[in-house]
Design an enzyme around this catalytic site. Structure first.
Site, PDB file in Angstrom:
ATOM      1  N   CYS A 127       0.813  -1.227   0.000  1.00 43.55           N
ATOM      2  CA  CYS A 127       0.000   0.000   0.000  1.00 43.55           C
ATOM      3  C   CYS A 127       0.845   1.276   0.000  1.00 43.55           C
ATOM      4  CB  CYS A 127      -0.962  -0.006   1.180  1.00 43.55           C
ATOM      5  SG  CYS A 127      -2.067  -1.416   1.150  1.00 43.55           S
ATOM      6  N   HIS A 267      -3.828   6.900   2.543  1.00 46.98           N
ATOM      7  CA  HIS A 267      -4.138   5.617   1.917  1.00 46.98           C
ATOM      8  C   HIS A 267      -5.553   5.210   2.334  1.00 46.98           C
ATOM      9  CE1 HIS A 267      -4.088   1.539   0.698  1.00 46.98           C
ATOM     10  NE2 HIS A 267      -3.929   1.036   1.904  1.00 46.98           N
ATOM     11  N   ASN A 297     -10.096  -0.636  -0.922  1.00 44.98           N
ATOM     12  CA  ASN A 297      -8.639  -0.501  -0.828  1.00 44.98           C
ATOM     13  C   ASN A 297      -8.018  -1.101  -2.091  1.00 44.98           C
ATOM     14  OD1 ASN A 297      -5.922  -0.695  -0.267  1.00 44.98           O
ATOM     15  ND2 ASN A 297      -6.172  -1.552   1.793  1.00 44.98           N
TER      16      ASN A 297
HETATM   17  N1  COA Z   1     -18.864  -9.265   8.042  1.00 44.49           N
HETATM   18  C1  COA Z   1     -19.382  -9.520   9.255  1.00 44.49           C
HETATM   19  N2  COA Z   1     -18.618  -9.808  10.325  1.00 44.49           N
HETATM   20  C2  COA Z   1     -17.263  -9.831  10.138  1.00 44.49           C
HETATM   21  C3  COA Z   1     -16.683  -9.579   8.892  1.00 44.49           C
HETATM   22  C4  COA Z   1     -17.546  -9.290   7.805  1.00 44.49           C
HETATM   23  N3  COA Z   1     -17.072  -9.019   6.587  1.00 44.49           N
HETATM   24  N4  COA Z   1     -15.350  -9.663   9.002  1.00 44.49           N
HETATM   25  C5  COA Z   1     -15.095  -9.964  10.277  1.00 44.49           C
HETATM   26  N5  COA Z   1     -16.254 -10.075  10.965  1.00 44.49           N
HETATM   27  C6  COA Z   1     -16.449 -10.394  12.372  1.00 44.49           C
HETATM   28  C7  COA Z   1     -15.276 -11.149  12.970  1.00 44.49           C
HETATM   29  O1  COA Z   1     -15.373 -12.532  12.689  1.00 44.49           O
HETATM   30  C8  COA Z   1     -15.429 -10.836  14.424  1.00 44.49           C
HETATM   31  O2  COA Z   1     -16.393 -11.677  14.986  1.00 44.49           O
HETATM   32  P1  COA Z   1     -16.226 -12.276  16.447  1.00 44.49           P
HETATM   33  O3  COA Z   1     -16.168 -11.077  17.373  1.00 44.49           O
HETATM   34  O4  COA Z   1     -17.418 -13.120  16.615  1.00 44.49           O
HETATM   35  O5  COA Z   1     -14.930 -13.038  16.426  1.00 44.49           O
HETATM   36  C9  COA Z   1     -15.962  -9.405  14.435  1.00 44.49           C
HETATM   37  O6  COA Z   1     -16.522  -9.194  13.115  1.00 44.49           O
HETATM   38  C10 COA Z   1     -14.916  -8.350  14.702  1.00 44.49           C
HETATM   39  O7  COA Z   1     -13.745  -8.683  13.957  1.00 44.49           O
HETATM   40  P2  COA Z   1     -12.471  -7.764  13.938  1.00 44.49           P
HETATM   41  O8  COA Z   1     -11.416  -8.388  13.096  1.00 44.49           O
HETATM   42  O9  COA Z   1     -12.130  -7.356  15.328  1.00 44.49           O
HETATM   43  O10 COA Z   1     -13.087  -6.507  13.191  1.00 44.49           O
HETATM   44  P3  COA Z   1     -12.443  -5.098  12.992  1.00 44.49           P
HETATM   45  O11 COA Z   1     -13.335  -4.072  13.527  1.00 44.49           O
HETATM   46  O12 COA Z   1     -10.996  -5.070  13.384  1.00 44.49           O
HETATM   47  O13 COA Z   1     -12.500  -4.950  11.400  1.00 44.49           O
HETATM   48  C11 COA Z   1     -11.007  -5.098   9.532  1.00 44.49           C
HETATM   49  C12 COA Z   1     -11.793  -5.852  10.581  1.00 44.49           C
HETATM   50  C13 COA Z   1     -10.220  -6.076   8.691  1.00 44.49           C
HETATM   51  C14 COA Z   1     -11.997  -4.335   8.651  1.00 44.49           C
HETATM   52  C15 COA Z   1     -10.059  -4.084  10.235  1.00 44.49           C
HETATM   53  O14 COA Z   1      -9.319  -4.747  11.225  1.00 44.49           O
HETATM   54  C16 COA Z   1      -9.115  -3.402   9.303  1.00 44.49           C
HETATM   55  O15 COA Z   1      -9.524  -2.600   8.488  1.00 44.49           O
HETATM   56  N6  COA Z   1      -7.801  -3.652   9.445  1.00 44.49           N
HETATM   57  C17 COA Z   1      -6.802  -3.056   8.623  1.00 44.49           C
HETATM   58  C18 COA Z   1      -6.825  -3.720   7.302  1.00 44.49           C
HETATM   59  C19 COA Z   1      -6.007  -3.015   6.278  1.00 44.49           C
HETATM   60  O16 COA Z   1      -6.078  -1.846   6.156  1.00 44.49           O
HETATM   61  N7  COA Z   1      -5.256  -3.767   5.500  1.00 44.49           N
HETATM   62  C20 COA Z   1      -4.575  -3.325   4.342  1.00 44.49           C
HETATM   63  C21 COA Z   1      -3.215  -2.808   4.563  1.00 44.49           C
HETATM   64  S1  COA Z   1      -3.166  -1.183   5.104  1.00 44.49           S
END
Ligand code: COA
Length: 344
Positions: A127, A267, A297
């Site tokens: 990224c 980003h 993204n």
């Molecule tokens: N739909 C519904 N529920 C979902 C889901 C989806 N698409 N994806 C994950 N969940 C659930 C998880 O299973 C979890 O359930 P649980 O509590 O029963 O275990 C819950 O939602 C919370 O998951 P979590 O991973 O803590 O969510 P989050 O708020 O951290 O959001 C991301 C997840 C991936 C969106 C977030 O962590 C993120 O954006 N991270 C950075 C990613 C990124 O930018 N990557 C690229 C490089 S910069």
């Protein structure tokens, strides 16, 4: 005596690299959150509230790959800037989804866009790829050796996504953009940067197989090791910290306040990351460029896509900060002064 008097003037007019044109590209095919609801256990409300994304674009079509999107951007950029393909001396392509492991995609883009006099290569910084590419290209301009350099930042994330994994497939999309860099002595262009990397972050965001560590086998395919893997929460925390700290450090280094900066372009990874960075740096959201709702993204593509969309709003001399964080870990911030007004 004349020579002596002229010398300081010459030294003062430093050559900087300025962006003289930008062209974005996204594929036509739109995948909405409602479409994803039919593929994985998710819903529009969760995706919008947790990421800010409403839809993303996916490249579809037999035989199409990253270089085809890149060639579209570059052909559009050449037309827009009245540049002949043979004038381009260097093309740098930032991507993690090149057409093949080798050769690089930069040269395939040149071939497809009719660029015959340039050399080129790819930069793999996920990224942060566009930032790394922009600085690298700027150095060729600043040194005086090159006068027309294209930086492409793009990804075809759909080619490395597991559409049965709800934690990754909802985030990413395909697309990106290209900029033309040329020398200027008018004070605009790339001013300064802080770029960082930390390889110990590789465990949290990567593709497990396909490289020399785990070459592809039937087993790696069966184990779904050719897709994006990430520990979302860990990446989230590092992303906020990495972007906010380099934005703040670069502003301090250049004696800039929030009032001095016209646009913060982060980003586009997650709206909550963007808002956290803005808040940590005291930026009002009116100055923060956001288009994640439309494209998700696009990895190395997000920053040039933002530049492309906001180009009509930029004025010559606008002070802009570009910031990113990605796999590697890689991250950083570039400070530039916009080089031109767009006439409709
Ligand atoms: N739909 C519904 N529920 C979902 C889901 C989806 N698409 N994806 C994950 N969940 C659930 C998880 O299973 C979890 O359930 P649980 O509590 O029963 O275990 C819950 O939602 C919370 O998951 P979590 O991973 O803590 O969510 P989050 O708020 O951290 O959001 C991301 C997840 C991936 C969106 C977030 O962590 C993120 O954006 N991270 C950075 C990613 C990124 O930018 N990557 C690229 C490089 S910069």
């Amino acid at each position: 005596m004349l020579l002596l008097r002229e010398q300081p003037l010459h030294i003062m007019s430093k050559i900087l690299a300025k962006i003289t044109g930008v062209q974005g590209y996204v594929p036509e095919h739109v995948v909405t959150n409602q479409d994803l609801e039919k593929m994985v256990d998710t819903n529009d409300e969760w995706i919008q509230s947790r990421t800010g994304i409403k839809e993303r674009r996916i490249l579809k079509g037999e035989g199409l790959a990253t270089s085809d999107m890149g060639a579209e951007m570059v052909k559009g950029l050449l037309k827009k800037t009245n540049t002949r393909p043979e004038e381009i001396e260097l093309l740098i392509c930032a991507t993690i989804t090149g057409d093949m492991v080798f050769p690089d995609t930069a040269n395939t883009i040149c071939d497809k866009a009719g660029i015959r006099n340039a050399f080129g290569y790819d930069i793999n910084a996920a990224c942060s790829g566009f930032l790394y590419g922009l600085i690298t290209g700027a150095k060729f301009i600043e040194s005086g050796t090159h006068k027309k350099v294209i930086i492409v930042g793009l990804d075809m994330m759909s080619s490395i996504l597991d559409y049965s994994d709800r934690t990754t497939c909802i985030i990413f999309g395909d697309g990106g953009g290209a900029v033309l860099l040329e020398p200027t002595e008018d004070g605009t262009g790339v001013q300064d940067q802080i770029l960082k990397s930390d390889g110990s972050g590789r465990d949290f965001l990567h593709m497990k197989a396909g490289g020399s560590l785990h070459p592809p086998t039937a087993e790696t395919v069966a184990n779904k090791e050719h897709y994006v893997f990430q520990e979302g929460r860990t990446v989230f925390k590092h992303a906020v910290k990495g972007m906010a700290s380099t934005v703040q450090d670069l502003m301090k280094k250049n004696k800039l306040t929030v009032d001095d900066i016209d646009w913060l372009i982060p980003h586009q990874a997650n709206i909550r990351i963007i808002k956290s960075v803005a808040s940590a740096c005291d930026f009002p959201m009116e100055k923060v460029v956001v288009n994640i709702e439309k494209y998700g993204n696009t990895t190395a593509g997000t920053l040039p896509l933002c530049l492309w969309e906001w180009e009509p709003k930029f004025k010559k001399g606008d002070k802009i900060l570009l910031t990113a964080f990605g796999g590697g870990f890689t991250w950083g911030t570039i400070y530039l002064k916009w080089g031109y007004d767009t006439t409709a």
